[in-house]
Design an enzyme around this catalytic site. Structure first.
Site, PDB file in Angstrom:
ATOM      1  N   TYR A  27       0.827  -1.193   0.000  1.00 56.88           N
ATOM      2  CA  TYR A  27       0.000   0.000   0.000  1.00 56.88           C
ATOM      3  C   TYR A  27       0.867   1.252   0.000  1.00 56.88           C
ATOM      4  CZ  TYR A  27      -4.118   2.878   0.761  1.00 56.88           C
ATOM      5  OH  TYR A  27      -5.123   3.801   0.608  1.00 56.88           O
TER       6      TYR A  27
ATOM      7  N   PRO B 274       1.326  14.509   3.917  1.00 53.99           N
ATOM      8  CA  PRO B 274       0.291  13.649   4.496  1.00 53.99           C
ATOM      9  C   PRO B 274       0.302  12.264   3.863  1.00 53.99           C
ATOM     10  CG  PRO B 274      -0.682  15.205   2.947  1.00 53.99           C
ATOM     11  CD  PRO B 274       0.755  15.599   3.098  1.00 53.99           C
TER      12      PRO B 274
ATOM     13  N   SER C 215      -2.817  13.562   8.332  1.00 54.14           N
ATOM     14  CA  SER C 215      -3.854  13.133   7.396  1.00 54.14           C
ATOM     15  C   SER C 215      -5.192  12.939   8.087  1.00 54.14           C
ATOM     16  CB  SER C 215      -3.441  11.818   6.720  1.00 54.14           C
ATOM     17  OG  SER C 215      -4.477  11.344   5.878  1.00 54.14           O
TER      18      SER C 215
ATOM     19  N   TYR D  83      -9.422  15.200   3.492  1.00 55.46           N
ATOM     20  CA  TYR D  83     -10.174  14.520   2.441  1.00 55.46           C
ATOM     21  C   TYR D  83     -11.618  14.964   2.656  1.00 55.46           C
ATOM     22  CZ  TYR D  83      -6.290  11.374   1.280  1.00 55.46           C
ATOM     23  OH  TYR D  83      -5.088  10.854   0.869  1.00 55.46           O
TER      24      TYR D  83
ATOM     25  N   THR E 161      -6.987  18.045  -0.173  1.00 55.58           N
ATOM     26  CA  THR E 161      -6.569  17.179  -1.278  1.00 55.58           C
ATOM     27  C   THR E 161      -7.683  17.131  -2.323  1.00 55.58           C
ATOM     28  OG1 THR E 161      -5.125  15.848   0.123  1.00 55.58           O
ATOM     29  CG2 THR E 161      -5.899  14.838  -1.919  1.00 55.58           C
TER      30      THR E 161
ATOM     31  N   LYS F  71      -4.240  21.123  -2.619  1.00 56.13           N
ATOM     32  CA  LYS F  71      -3.225  20.124  -2.953  1.00 56.13           C
ATOM     33  C   LYS F  71      -3.611  19.363  -4.227  1.00 56.13           C
ATOM     34  CE  LYS F  71      -0.765  16.135  -0.973  1.00 56.13           C
ATOM     35  NZ  LYS F  71      -1.149  15.036  -1.870  1.00 56.13           N
TER      36      LYS F  71
ATOM     37  N   HIS G  99       0.218  13.404  -6.200  1.00 55.51           N
ATOM     38  CA  HIS G  99      -0.093  12.363  -5.213  1.00 55.51           C
ATOM     39  C   HIS G  99       0.923  11.222  -5.282  1.00 55.51           C
ATOM     40  CE1 HIS G  99      -3.672  11.472  -2.528  1.00 55.51           C
ATOM     41  NE2 HIS G  99      -2.885  10.449  -2.305  1.00 55.51           N
TER      42      HIS G  99
ATOM     43  N   ARG H 122       0.202   7.982  -7.238  1.00 54.00           N
ATOM     44  CA  ARG H 122      -0.717   6.964  -6.719  1.00 54.00           C
ATOM     45  C   ARG H 122      -2.121   7.072  -7.309  1.00 54.00           C
ATOM     46  NH1 ARG H 122       0.157   4.064  -2.441  1.00 54.00           N
ATOM     47  NH2 ARG H 122      -1.870   4.387  -1.438  1.00 54.00           N
TER      48      ARG H 122
ATOM     49  N   ASP I  15       5.301  18.265  -3.288  1.00 54.58           N
ATOM     50  CA  ASP I  15       5.770  16.928  -2.959  1.00 54.58           C
ATOM     51  C   ASP I  15       5.690  16.057  -4.209  1.00 54.58           C
ATOM     52  OD1 ASP I  15       3.240  15.611  -3.276  1.00 54.58           O
ATOM     53  OD2 ASP I  15       2.833  15.609  -1.135  1.00 54.58           O
TER      54      ASP I  15
ATOM     55  N   ARG J 233      13.339  12.235  -2.392  1.00 58.80           N
ATOM     56  CA  ARG J 233      14.035  11.100  -1.794  1.00 58.80           C
ATOM     57  C   ARG J 233      15.270  11.516  -1.010  1.00 58.80           C
ATOM     58  NH1 ARG J 233       9.814   9.516  -3.017  1.00 58.80           N
ATOM     59  NH2 ARG J 233       9.234   7.805  -4.429  1.00 58.80           N
TER      60      ARG J 233
END
Length: 389
Positions: A45, A98, A129, A153, A179, A260, A284, A287, A315, A319
């Site tokens: 996930y 988040p 989040s 959300y 978001t 976002k 995102h 994703r 974002d 890394r």
């Protein structure tokens, strides 16, 4: 004056006594170690992206075709990474993006609190989040003196949305990050192939289950009928937002509203025109939609459109500390890291997460020192250049 880069000196001097870091300082080793430590359902996930994950991977790869030119004979014995945004006085532009399954990234199921404690230990703000195993109030309290933002959300039920935002404001969060791209879930084969969706198993829903407006929708409280509560969550999650909703969102709180998922300059301009207090460039992490442009390649055009009128957050694909500085050079005021701190949580809870954040900050600070960039204004003035054109 202490610098983030001093972290490497601490590591080297500890080595003289035979001590080596408990956790890796580089992303590749961190990822490998976390893959061995995390349960497959959680790992898939966290790591999974949309479709064949091309966009997700491109987010990280694309940083390699942006380069910075070092400047010599600049006194960088003192560096200043500090910034001020939304009333927050921050020691650096780094923040924790988040992540909806932070709660299950630690073995005790309280990863949200662990992330908050890492924030308190490092001064790196957490964007908490909506999807959490602990209440937004408890998460904020665990952040200590480090400020935090709350990611929303937006529920379909307006009373639930208003309640969550009101709770976040009362708890002391400094901004509401809305978001925009997750009113429906993207096609994620890693999860689909094993029928794994944590929320439908009752994970990370504590903010809903503890919310008075949400509980009023239930015939029985979640403690008595978990399945029905999960079903109600599914029926209320994911309001489709349009520009006409901005007035309503603004009416819910006196806190700044940050949108976002903005990737197009025209959307950034319209967002500001309709009252947005911040623009958050993100896809995102790859994703939600596959086949798109790497987020870092969309940052500069959006930042140019914003033209300093509101803060720009970023974002997707971060890394390392080098990535953070490149994002600042291309127009970001704040830069969010995601998966790396999840791996730190999995390996060492709050301490492992704090180690990851300190490593990123140390690399960012040392890059500025070597490149002749004493502060963030110098980073922005230097900019970054495409190396494949």
């Amino acid at each position: 004056m202490a610098h983030f880069g001093d972290f490497q000196n601490a590591i080297y001097y500890a080595g003289l006594s035979g001590m080596q870091p408990t956790w890796p300082v580089d992303y590749a080793t961190l990822k490998t170690r976390a893959e061995a430590a995390m349960p497959p359902s959680v790992l898939n996930y966290v790591q999974g992206g949309c479709g064949d994950e091309w966009t997700q991977d491109e987010n990280a790869r694309a940083f390699r075709h942006w380069g910075m030119v070092p400047r010599m004979m600049v006194d960088c014995t003192q560096r200043d990474l500090s910034t001020q945004t939304f009333g927050m006085s921050l020691a650096s532009p780094l923040f924790m993006a988040p992540i909806g399954v932070t709660g299950i990234c630690t073995q005790d199921g309280h990863g949200d609190l662990a992330a908050a404690r890492a924030s308190a230990a490092t001064g790196v703000p957490l964007t908490a989040s909506t999807l959490s195993n602990d209440t937004l109030e408890d998460v904020h309290a665990a952040c200590g003196d480090t400020p935090a933002m709350f990611q929303l959300y937006t529920p379909r039920d307006k009373d639930v949305a208003a309640s969550l935002v009101s709770r976040a404001e009362a708890a002391g969060y400094k901004a509401i990050v809305v978001t925009l791209d997750t009113w429906v879930t993207g096609w994620r084969p890693r999860d689909l192939n094993v029928s794994n969706f944590p929320q439908l198993r009752g994970h990370v829903l504590q903010n809903y289950f503890s919310d008075p407006a949400f509980r009023r929708l239930l015939a029985k409280p979640p403690e008595e009928d978990l399945r029905a509560a999960i079903g109600t969550w599914g029926a209320t999650f994911g309001k489709v937002l349009t520009w006409d909703d901005m007035a309503w969102l603004k009416s819910l709180t006196a806190l700044p509203i940050v949108l976002k998922g903005i990737c197009h300059p025209n959307d950034a301009r319209r967002a500001i025109d309709t009252g947005a207090d911040g623009i958050y460039v993100s896809n995102h992490g790859g994703r939600q939609a596959n086949g798109g442009i790497a987020a870092i390649d969309m940052l500069a055009p959006v930042a140019d459109a914003v033209a300093g009128r509101v803060p720009v957050l970023f974002d997707s694909g971060i890394r390392s500390g080098t990535d953070v500085i490149k994002a600042v050079a291309l127009g970001a005021d704040l830069v969010g890291v995601g998966r790396p701190y999840s791996y730190g949580l999995a390996l060492g809870g709050a301490d492992g997460c704090a180690h990851v954040l300190r490593s990123i900050l140390a690399e960012a600070d040392l890059l500025m020192a070597v490149n002749g960039l004493p502060d963030l204004n110098a980073v922005r003035a230097a900019g970054a250049t495409r190396t494949d054109r």
